[in-house]
Design a protein around this motif. Structure first.
Motif, PDB file in Angstrom:
ATOM      1  N   UNK A  32       0.907  -1.331  -0.036  1.00  0.00           N
ATOM      2  CA  UNK A  32       0.084   0.037  -0.076  1.00  0.00           C
ATOM      3  C   UNK A  32       0.844   1.388   0.139  1.00  0.00           C
ATOM      4  N   UNK A  33       1.946   1.213   0.896  1.00  0.00           N
ATOM      5  CA  UNK A  33       2.781   2.365   0.943  1.00  0.00           C
ATOM      6  C   UNK A  33       3.467   2.711  -0.431  1.00  0.00           C
ATOM      7  N   UNK A  34       4.055   1.399  -0.840  1.00  0.00           N
ATOM      8  CA  UNK A  34       4.968   1.694  -1.953  1.00  0.00           C
ATOM      9  C   UNK A  34       4.124   2.103  -3.268  1.00  0.00           C
ATOM     10  N   UNK A  35       2.699   1.441  -3.357  1.00  0.00           N
ATOM     11  CA  UNK A  35       1.932   1.811  -4.262  1.00  0.00           C
ATOM     12  C   UNK A  35       1.715   3.463  -4.405  1.00  0.00           C
ATOM     13  N   UNK A  74      -3.138  10.053  -9.271  1.00  0.00           N
ATOM     14  CA  UNK A  74      -4.278  10.354  -7.997  1.00  0.00           C
ATOM     15  C   UNK A  74      -4.487   9.150  -6.983  1.00  0.00           C
ATOM     16  N   UNK A  75      -4.082   9.330  -5.896  1.00  0.00           N
ATOM     17  CA  UNK A  75      -4.140   8.234  -4.869  1.00  0.00           C
ATOM     18  C   UNK A  75      -5.602   8.256  -4.150  1.00  0.00           C
ATOM     19  N   UNK A 115       1.980   8.457  -6.858  1.00  0.00           N
ATOM     20  CA  UNK A 115       2.370  10.087  -6.731  1.00  0.00           C
ATOM     21  C   UNK A 115       3.462  10.291  -7.599  1.00  0.00           C
ATOM     22  N   UNK A 116       4.501   9.545  -7.650  1.00  0.00           N
ATOM     23  CA  UNK A 116       5.856   9.936  -8.382  1.00  0.00           C
ATOM     24  C   UNK A 116       5.286  10.197  -9.918  1.00  0.00           C
TER      25      UNK A 116
END
Length: 462
Positions: free
Chosen positions: A309-312, A322-323, A317-318
């Motif tokens: 989830x955090x890596x995604x 849109x997250x 974002x990179x």
């Protein structure tokens, strides 16, 4: 009966990139359309796509392909993680990248760049092929199959082997159960002026004899598939079950992967081709290789989901995406949840679901809850095509988790008001937005649990 070993896919992985947009004007410096980009998507292509398609129904799949240290190779590795077992050949150079610029769902231009040469196989590659229950060769003319040709030749005499050839690649090894060139490839391999059905049937029979293959299936797009064999005068024509309208990108990989899986399960070539035609037709109708549902489903184990989830979120974002995040207990997944999640996913480029832990849910809902333990709730949510990642939180609200994830949009169902959401203030700290989506009325876990309790009481006579 299933094959005793995994389905091993051998071939050239690529990175496919689709740049989507709209084209409503021409460039002032030349007669070229200007594309206003709305979405930029990357996914594994070539043998990588074939392996993912072969593994869709939970089949054990091993992919043998060449990857390097370049960014395209790293992107493909991340996308394949949790879906297939990856056994790598060394790659000198960069992984090929194929970029389609699309406007209104139609390709305007394709740009190819990169390329390298696979190195020699190691013991892991040789062992993977020796233990295969069936083999699919997805040859894209980049020489991965050539690097392990000796091992493929041995496998063809032991297990079903399907070879999807390429004019710039090797001929299939002798003894292949099925080869699957498309009509253009067959015409390139057997030059001639004729383009009729009988001409394509003759080419298929000639290729089957030349390659010492048990059968050759010449794919004809909307007309279906011609199944031929050496010296056969009357081929089998398998038409599609209906006319599929959609993106045909990846249809050949879907056909070959389905046929290989069917042969691995003991089907005859004719049965395998019929199954593969139907599956390829459905694949095109669903949007082809660009269908988001194909890539949003997560096959990773539950314990890998939080870090995913955090890596995604960082990855999306990179690249300027849109997250979107949403949260809840999801104790009994129902139609209201599914509708909310599907709507939330359409807002952005990924959807992360934040789930109350068992202790958090008990504090929120009281004794007797949860009805479903956290691991099961996360697994069910992660299997939904609309959900990209799932992560749990122990607190009463997901505020701390959201501070780390930093989504652009926080979504809740219509039984909330935005002003009532404690997360709204948290989102504003980094410029995020909390929104409320319409919610399917009359659905809730409490109502479902009550209905089940009443039904149980009726059955037992209490």
């Amino acid at each position: 009966m299933s094959a005793p070993g995994p389905l091993v896919v051998v071939g050239d992985a690529l990175l496919d990139q689709d740049i989507e947009g709209s084209a409503t004007r021409l460039s002032p410096d030349g007669p070229a359309p200007v594309v206003d980009v709305t979405e930029d998507r990357c996914r594994p292509g070539g043998a990588g796509l074939a392996a993912v398609l072969a593994a869709r129904e939970g089949r054990e799949v091993v992919l043998i392909t060449a990857l390097g240290d370049d960014e395209a190779s790293r992107t493909v590795r991340r996308a394949l993680r949790g879906r297939v077992t990856l056994v790598e050949l060394p790659l000198t150079g960069e992984l090929p990248v194929k970029t389609r610029v699309m406007a209104g769902g139609r390709p305007l231009v394709r740009i190819d760049r990169g390329g390298g040469r696979p190195g020699a196989p190691d013991d892991a590659v040789r062992e993977a092929l020796a233990s295969a229950g069936a083999v699919l060769v997805a040859d894209y003319g980049r020489h991965a199959a050539h690097a392990v040709r000796e091992q493929l030749a041995a496998a063809a005499h032991r297990v079903p082997l399907v070879w999807d050839p390429h004019p710039k690649g090797d001929d299939p090894v002798p003894g292949a159960r099925l080869a699957t060139p498309n009509a253009a490839e067959a015409r390139a391999l057997c030059p001639g002026d004729g383009t009729t059905l009988s001409d394509d049937a003759l080419r298929g029979a000639q290729l089957a004899e030349r390659w010492a293959a048990a059968s050759v299936a010449v794919t004809l797009g909307e007309r279906g598939v011609l199944l031929t064999s050496p010296g056969q005068d009357t081929p089998m024509l398998v038409p599609p079950p209906y006319r599929a309208v959609g993106d045909p990108c990846g249809a050949g990989d879907c056909f070959a992967a389905t046929a290989a899986a069917a042969l691995a399960d003991g089907a005859l070539p004719g049965e395998a081709v019929e199954r593969a035609v139907a599956e390829a037709c459905a694949f095109v109708a669903a949007g082809g290789a660009g269908n988001p549902a194909l890539w949003h489903a997560r096959a990773a184990a539950d314990e890998t989901l939080p870090s995913d989830a955090f890596a995604l979120a960082r990855s999306v974002r990179a690249r300027g995406g849109t997250v979107v995040a949403t949260g809840g207990c999801f104790d009994l997944l129902h139609a209201g949840h599914v509708g909310l999640l599907e709507s939330a996913r359409r807002i952005g480029d990924c959807l992360i679901v934040c789930v109350n832990s068992d202790a958090s849910l008990t504090r929120l809902k009281g004794p007797g809850r949860p009805l479903t333990p956290l691991a099961d709730r996360m697994r069910v949510l992660g299997a939904l095509g609309s959900v990209d990642a799932v992560v749990a939180f122990e607190e009463d609200t997901p505020a701390a988790l959201l501070t780390e994830l930093r989504p652009d949009v926080w979504v809740k169902g219509g039984d909330y008001a935005v002003d009532d959401l404690p997360e709204a203030a948290v989102l504003r700290e980094w410029g995020g937005q909390a929104v409320v989506l319409p919610y399917l009325a009359g659905r809730s876990t409490t109502m479902l649990a009550g209905r089940a309790a009443r039904a149980a009481a009726t059955v037992t006579g209490l």
